[in-house]
Design a protein around this motif. Structure first.
Motif, PDB file in Angstrom:
ATOM      1  N   ASP B  21     -10.437 -27.096   0.234  1.00  0.00           N
ATOM      2  CA  ASP B  21     -11.743 -27.128  -0.685  1.00  0.00           C
ATOM      3  C   ASP B  21     -12.973 -26.247  -0.035  1.00  0.00           C
ATOM      4  O   ASP B  21     -13.514 -25.575  -0.918  1.00  0.00           O
ATOM      5  N   LEU B  22     -13.192 -26.265   1.281  1.00  0.00           N
ATOM      6  CA  LEU B  22     -14.186 -25.503   1.891  1.00  0.00           C
ATOM      7  C   LEU B  22     -13.889 -24.126   1.603  1.00  0.00           C
ATOM      8  O   LEU B  22     -15.060 -23.325   1.100  1.00  0.00           O
ATOM      9  N   LYS B  23     -12.783 -23.655   1.820  1.00  0.00           N
ATOM     10  CA  LYS B  23     -12.570 -22.164   1.484  1.00  0.00           C
ATOM     11  C   LYS B  23     -12.800 -21.981   0.093  1.00  0.00           C
ATOM     12  O   LYS B  23     -13.380 -20.611  -0.159  1.00  0.00           O
ATOM     13  N   ARG B  24     -12.525 -22.660  -0.847  1.00  0.00           N
ATOM     14  CA  ARG B  24     -12.624 -22.346  -2.238  1.00  0.00           C
ATOM     15  C   ARG B  24     -14.344 -22.191  -2.562  1.00  0.00           C
ATOM     16  O   ARG B  24     -14.722 -21.066  -3.244  1.00  0.00           O
ATOM     17  N   MET B  25     -14.876 -23.110  -1.873  1.00  0.00           N
ATOM     18  CA  MET B  25     -16.375 -23.036  -2.376  1.00  0.00           C
ATOM     19  C   MET B  25     -17.042 -22.068  -1.583  1.00  0.00           C
ATOM     20  O   MET B  25     -18.035 -21.294  -1.985  1.00  0.00           O
ATOM     21  N   LYS B  28     -17.968 -18.827  -3.248  1.00  0.00           N
ATOM     22  CA  LYS B  28     -19.364 -18.687  -4.004  1.00  0.00           C
ATOM     23  C   LYS B  28     -20.905 -19.121  -3.377  1.00  0.00           C
ATOM     24  O   LYS B  28     -21.791 -18.853  -3.635  1.00  0.00           O
ATOM     25  N   LYS B  29     -20.373 -19.800  -2.266  1.00  0.00           N
ATOM     26  CA  LYS B  29     -21.533 -20.256  -1.408  1.00  0.00           C
ATOM     27  C   LYS B  29     -21.715 -19.576   0.076  1.00  0.00           C
ATOM     28  O   LYS B  29     -20.627 -20.076   0.758  1.00  0.00           O
ATOM     29  N   PRO B  30     -22.359 -18.865   0.619  1.00  0.00           N
ATOM     30  CA  PRO B  30     -22.354 -18.181   1.587  1.00  0.00           C
ATOM     31  C   PRO B  30     -22.396 -19.260   2.725  1.00  0.00           C
ATOM     32  O   PRO B  30     -21.730 -19.014   3.984  1.00  0.00           O
ATOM     33  N   GLN B  31     -23.401 -20.577   2.543  1.00  0.00           N
ATOM     34  CA  GLN B  31     -23.261 -21.319   3.614  1.00  0.00           C
ATOM     35  C   GLN B  31     -22.088 -21.807   4.066  1.00  0.00           C
ATOM     36  O   GLN B  31     -21.904 -22.372   5.182  1.00  0.00           O
ATOM     37  N   VAL B  32     -21.087 -22.062   2.902  1.00  0.00           N
ATOM     38  CA  VAL B  32     -19.990 -22.814   3.344  1.00  0.00           C
ATOM     39  C   VAL B  32     -19.178 -21.992   4.048  1.00  0.00           C
ATOM     40  O   VAL B  32     -18.338 -22.346   4.936  1.00  0.00           O
TER      41      VAL B  32
END
Lengths: 81, 419
Positions: B21-25, B28-32
């Motif tokens: 899930d984190l990789k998917r996010m 689009k979200k650099p902080q992730v």
């Protein structure tokens, strides 16, 4: 002598200010101390006075294992490194 | 080669992985991306790189925001600030898709986009935002009808099972009670004034689907006072295999009523002679076993309300403790005045006598159930005996003898005698 609402707010602020850097005060420490000195007041009066200090930004709630009423400051954790 | 070889292992099992899930996010979200990198580093070094933030919040509130900072802010600037926001969930966790999309849009705009549905207390958990985004996020949440939940030494967001909305066994309207108490306790939820956390959970029946008995300081568990309702024809149908046990939610096709139901009754208050099921309701402890197995034959009685239990918590040193009964039966109907007043007496006594970080259950263990019952103005009842016959000792005080001489029976407090 009975305290007016404004005086109660200042009284509590001074307690928080005096404890700053020495001891963290919980809301319950404040109402217990105030009621000991001013038995004519009730807990709600003190809670309302704390609310005024918080809403006005003169004091903030903090959490360090328990929740406290303190003067605003930049916390150490927010600094880099 | 992957930049996160240790985290990648967590994707290899048969279960859904938060890493995936984190990789998917992260796309689009650099902080992730920084979050993944910092977590990989923590796994390598076997230490956390989070720092606790105790001051961040929104103006006027002392709860709902949990501060987190990275101690590797230079290396991973995306997680320099990574605060959590707790959002008060709706009763029973019912959402419209519009409401869920609204929440996600707000969090995409102001935070990392990562969230938990739901945290252990029941709140929606928004994971990861910067200090300067807290107020705008809070403003947008409140403009859309949401509010922050509890954290710190406050009344925590109460939670409930879905109750009569979908369950025929609900003995009171859990969702209404939860909502009413949420509204009633707004001050205590947002403005820390307790010695420590205080949780309420509402379960509609003794099946206790929100595990109130283990997770709430005050557990409100639905119960009935009269007799279990029996449909003898349906009992016969279960015995004959025409009706499946547990509404079909079991691999067994047919119920052996003696072996599966009456012999397993914890108080042995049931009997079955092959034709008729009999229940000695005075000895039933409302465990729900028989009702769960034969839902079309047995139903809770019609005189319904709740049992109140107090004190569950899970301290690290002493281990998990369950709540125990303080009031065997209370009618739970709007406007819930009796319950609200009792709740105030409980919290007032705790606020007065509790030490810092002492839960209500720990205070009762320290000062005694007797003192608590006097303060809460609750009469003693046999159901309050937590572990029958485990401790035969009762330490009489001089005040007991004095009270007895005056004709009083149990209490040392003037004007609170119980026959």
């Amino acid at each position: 002598m009975a305290l007016s609402k404004a005086e109660l707010v200042e009284h509590i602020y001074k307690m928080v200010e005096a404890a700053s850097g020495k001891r963290q005060l919980k809301a319950s420490d404040l109402w217990k101390a105030v009621l000991k000195e001013h038995s004519e007041l009730d807990k709600k009066d003190v809670q309302t006075a704390i609310k005024e200090l918080i809403d006005g930004g003169r004091c903030v709630y903090t959490y360090f294992g328990g929740s406290y009423v303190e003067l605003p400051r930049v916390e150490a954790a927010a600094k880099k490194g | 080669m992957s930049k996160t070889p240790l985290l990648d292992q967590l994707e290899s099992g048969p279960w859904p992985s938060f890493v995936t899930d984190l990789k998917r996010m992260a796309a689009k979200k650099p902080q992730v991306k920084d979050l993944l990198a910092q977590l990989e580093r923590s796994y390598q070094e076997k230490i956390t790189h989070w720092k606790h933030g105790g001051i961040v919040g929104v103006l006027g509130y002392g709860s709902g925001i949990i501060g987190r900072y990275s101690d590797l802010a230079e290396t991973f600037p995306g997680v320099e600030h990574f605060h959590t926001m707790r959002i008060n969930q709706p009763s029973g966790w019912f959402y419209t898709t519009k409401a869920l999309r609204g929440l996600c849009d707000i969090w995409d705009k102001h935070g990392s986009g990562l969230l938990n549905m739901h945290g252990a207390t029941g709140d929606i958990i928004f994971l990861g935002t910067r200090t300067e985004n807290l107020e705008p996020c809070f403003a947008e949440l409140t403009a859309n009808g949401w509010d922050l939940g509890g954290s710190g030494s406050t009344f925590r967001s109460p939670s409930c099972c879905l109750g009569p909305a979908r369950c025929e066994w609900a003995c009171y309207d859990t969702m209404e009670a939860c909502y009413v108490l949420t509204q009633e306790m707004q001050f205590d939820m947002h403005r820390p004034s307790y010695p420590y956390k205080y949780k309420l959970k509402f379960s509609g029946c003794p099946n206790d689907c929100v595990a109130a008995v283990a997770r709430a300081d005050l557990s409100i568990i639905g119960v009935w006072k009269d007799d279990i309702r029996i449909d003898q024809a349906a009992v016969k149908a279960y015995a004959g295999g025409e009706l499946k046990p547990r509404g079909g939610a079991t691999p067994y096709a047919k119920l052996d009523i003696k072996a599966d139901v009456t012999d397993l009754c914890p108080t042995h208050c049931m009997s079955y002679d092959g034709k008729k099921l009999a229940i000695d309701n005075r000895n039933c402890n409302h465990c729900m076993h028989c009702i769960n197995l034969m839902p079309q034959a047995l139903r809770p009685g019609t005189e319904t309300g709740a049992t109140l239990l107090l004190g569950s918590h899970a301290p690290i040193l002493e281990g998990a403790q369950l709540s125990w009964v303080i009031q065997p039966f209370i009618v739970m109907e709007s406007p819930y005045d009796e319950f609200k007043e009792l709740n105030v007496r409980i919290t007032e006594w705790w606020a007065e006598h509790g030490k810092n970080r002492e839960r209500i259950g720990e205070l009762i263990l320290r000062l005694g159930m007797r003192e608590f019952l006097e303060a809460a103005e609750l009469p003693p009842a046999p159901q309050q005996v937590r572990i029958p016959r485990a401790n035969p000792f009762f330490f009489w005080q001089q005040s007991d003898f004095d009270a007895e001489a005056k004709g009083r029976k149990y209490y040392t407090r003037e004007g609170f005698d119980v026959e």
